[in-house]
Design an enzyme around this catalytic site. Structure first.
Site, short mmCIF file in Angstrom:
data_model
loop_
_atom_site.label_atom_id
_atom_site.label_comp_id
_atom_site.label_asym_id
_atom_site.label_seq_id
_atom_site.Cartn_x
_atom_site.Cartn_y
_atom_site.Cartn_z
N GLY A 36 12.18 3.41 -3.00
CA GLY A 36 11.07 2.69 -2.37
C GLY A 36 11.32 2.46 -0.90
NE ARG A 37 9.76 6.09 2.39
CZ ARG A 37 10.06 7.22 3.02
NH1 ARG A 37 9.67 7.41 4.27
NH2 ARG A 37 10.76 8.16 2.42
CB VAL A 43 14.44 -0.18 -2.27
CG1 VAL A 43 15.18 -0.69 -3.50
CG2 VAL A 43 13.80 -1.35 -1.52
CE LYS A 58 13.48 -5.37 1.61
NZ LYS A 58 12.58 -6.50 1.32
CG ASP A 154 3.47 -9.20 1.17
OD1 ASP A 154 2.24 -9.04 1.17
OD2 ASP A 154 4.28 -8.28 1.38
#
Length: 638
Positions: A36-37, A43, A58, A154
């Site tokens: 992931g990013r 990540v 991360k 968020d």
């Protein structure tokens, strides 16, 4: 010699492609593949070579040029410190944070599965029960974060990680705020994703727990419908939707959803924070009720086991008597097998006698009325307690019923822990955890049988107990998973309202235990005696004058009736007499039970009875009952 400032930006993010670090080792962690990013980092799935477990790593990728005056390293480490405050199974755990060379990284729990965003992209909108289950888990995580002083800022589908077995965890606290940030004024910075950002944040106000609740509601809308509540071609359109658009009806897109689901979404998406749920925990409780309604309405794609509630008209088998055994003197002298006036009222006597039988029927009907949340029972303490116990026994076959004493001096936490213990739950570390465990238990019981009943006996308007009572009523109102019966002294409801307690007003009912009149006392005493005698035992007769004196001395208060009547029987048993006379009613204590006394320690009858002063009292009682006066000149041994 070149020196690096401790606050200088790491060189890596500007010089190195962080997407090509597979095989690199950071601390104990061997990076395996990119998973992931995001704005602040990338990540990797890594292997912890010390503990031999998969770990998500991360790595900071945020540059000073993107930081708007903030130190990227400090902001990055703040995420780790904030999440480390939160101890909850639905929040992605932080294992540690470190800096190695040019790389700052956080080691955290690896969740096997996909983000809710990926699930929607692959499958479209989720089944209503699945979407609501995700809402419940995310609300629990948010509640833990807020109680730890952390605002996420968020919340969105991309930050909800859905595991293979349906376990959802809230992650990516990179935009989160703690109490320090709230005090220093950085809470007003607008962050997050436009589709899920609360109106007050668009207006430049500070982030609050209510902002997170709004974002979670917008996420829930997306899970249910396959699109956010305010879609648009550009940010300006989305902004206007959040600020001024009418809250969309989720049922316009999914007509099979129950009204309770639409009401939850509308409340949580309210434009002003004060109109939303007061906490994530309350959102969680209402969400549980919505899930029940979804399953009941058949809106879910999953099958649900039918509820096994007993119909309201079904007779409940009478339970075996739980009256205590008769004291030795009553057993040997008069043939009792049960204590006829033990514990406030004989089980069988109260069940048979009026006005208690009629009042108990009203209580049962009120509890079985599914539209009624709160019932109050006021009056004499002995009668209240006995009626509460009888109600519990009568309802035992159809629903979970908990009867809990509510001592006036008990604080909020003590009251909640007492309820938890009565429900067979372990003591929890906080009031919120106690309440959530209770609601979860009640929801499970509600799926299996009818809506559970919580009986709080001895409730007062004392501030110490009223605070806990307010939390209990709040949980009942929002979760819909249990009903409440409050038992207390006359005037209880008014006293609670004067004390500031907000009582639910929808179809509530207050029932008062009336003092027994002469006829009621006579019926009650005879029924209690008959029910406690051994089968085949000769009857016990109560003379009319004894019954009149008993009514006079007790004022119809059940506790005093019990005490005097039992002592009358004790005196008669010591004489081996089966007739209760006026002397027994005159001398029997109304404050101390004599059943454990030796016969020799009991009062002895006088040679002549009644004396003139007693005759005057008996005459007054007779006149009140419409009977002729005591025959003058007639005296006898008592």
């Amino acid at each position: 010699m070149n020196r690096t400032s401790p606050t200088a930006e790491p060189r890596g993010p500007e010089q190195e492609d962080l997407t090509r670090l597979a095989g690199v080792k950071l601390g104990n962690y061997r990076l395996e593949r990119l998973i992931g990013r995001g704005r602040m980092g990338v990540v990797y799935l890594a292997k912890d070579e010390a503990l031999l477990r998969p770990t998500a790593i991360k790595i900071l990728s945020w540059r000073v040029a993107d930081a708007q005056g903030h130190d990227p390293v400090q902001w990055f480490l703040t995420e780790a410190r904030l999440v480390a405050r939160i101890n909850h199974p639905r929040v992605v755990q932080i294992y540690g944070a470190a800096r190695q060379g040019d790389h700052c990284y956080i080691a955290m729990e690896y969740v096997v599965g996909s983000s809710a965003e990926a699930v929607i992209a692959e499958r479209g909108r989720l089944a209503p029960d699945e979407a609501t289950d995700i809402l419940l888990q995310a609300a629990a995580a948010l509640d833990a974060a807020h109680r730890s002083g952390v605002i996420h800022r968020d919340v969105k589908p991309a930050n909800l990680l859905v595991g293979d077995r349906g376990v959802t965890k809230l992650g990516d606290f990179g935009m989160a705020l703690g109490s320090a940030e709230l005090r220093t004024g950085t809470a007003h910075l607008r962050v997050g994703t436009p589709y899920y950002t609360a109106p007050e944040i668009w207006s430049g106000a500070a982030a609050t727990p209510a902002s997170d609740i709004y974002s979670l509601a917008a996420t829930y809308f997306h899970l249910l419908t396959g699109r956010p509540p305010y879609p648009g071609p550009d940010v300006a359109t989305v902004e206007q939707g959040h600020l001024r658009g009418r809250v969309p009806d989720v049922r316009a897109l999914v007509p099979t959803l129950p009204a309770s689901c639409a009401a939850l979404v509308a409340r949580a998406l309210a434009k002003t924070p004060r109109e939303r749920h007061a906490s994530a925990q309350i959102l969680l409780w209402e969400g549980r009720r919505v899930l029940q309604d979804i399953v009941a309405a058949g809106a879910s794609s999953r099958s649900a086991a039918p509820k096994a509630a007993r119909p309201a008209s079904s007779p409940v088998p009478p339970p075996a008597s739980s009256a205590p055994p008769a004291p030795r003197l009553l057993a040997e002298g008069l043939g009792f097998i049960h204590r006829p006036f033990g514990g406030g009222a004989s089980d069988a006597g109260l069940r048979a006698g009026e006005p208690f039988a009629a009042l108990r029927r009203q209580l049962v009907e009120a509890v079985r009325d599914e539209g009624r949340l709160l019932v109050a029972l006021t009056g004499d303490a002995e009668a209240r307690t006995a009626l509460c116990q009888e109600l519990s026994r009568e309802l035992a076959g159809e629903r979970l019923t908990l009867v809990v004493a509510a001592p006036p001096s008990a604080g909020s936490r003590a009251l909640l822990q007492g309820i938890c213990r009565a429900a067979g739950l372990a003591d929890e570390a906080s009031e919120e955890a106690c309440l959530d465990a209770l609601v979860e238990r009640f929801v499970d019981e509600q799926r299996r049988l009818a809506t559970p009943l919580l009986v709080l006996d001895g409730v007062t308007a004392e501030p110490a107990s009223a605070a806990g009572l307010a939390r209990v009523l709040e949980a009942a109102r929002w979760s819909g998973s249990f009903k409440v019966l409050l038992a207390g002294a006359p005037g209880l409801v008014d006293a609670l309202a004067r004390g500031g307690l907000e009582l639910p007003t929808e179809r509530n009912l207050e029932l008062a235990v009336p003092p027994l009149d002469r006829e009621g006392i006579a019926a009650y005493v005879r029924a209690a005696i008959e029910a406690a005698l051994a089968p085949g035992a000769p009857p016990i007769v109560v003379s009319p004058d004894a019954m009149l004196l008993l009514a006079l001395r007790s004022d119809g208060v059940l506790g005093r009736v019990d005490c005097i009547a039992e002592n009358m029987l004790v005196l008669a048993a010591a004489e081996r007499r089966r007739v209760l006379r006026s002397w027994h009613a005159w001398v029997a204590s109304d404050a101390e039970r004599w059943s454990d006394r030796a016969a020799a320690a009991l009062p002895r009858p006088p040679d002549v009875w009644p004396p003139p002063e007693v005759i005057e009292v008996i005459d007054a009682c007779r006149r009140g009952a419409g009977l002729p006066p005591w025959p003058r000149g007639r005296t006898s041994r008592a």
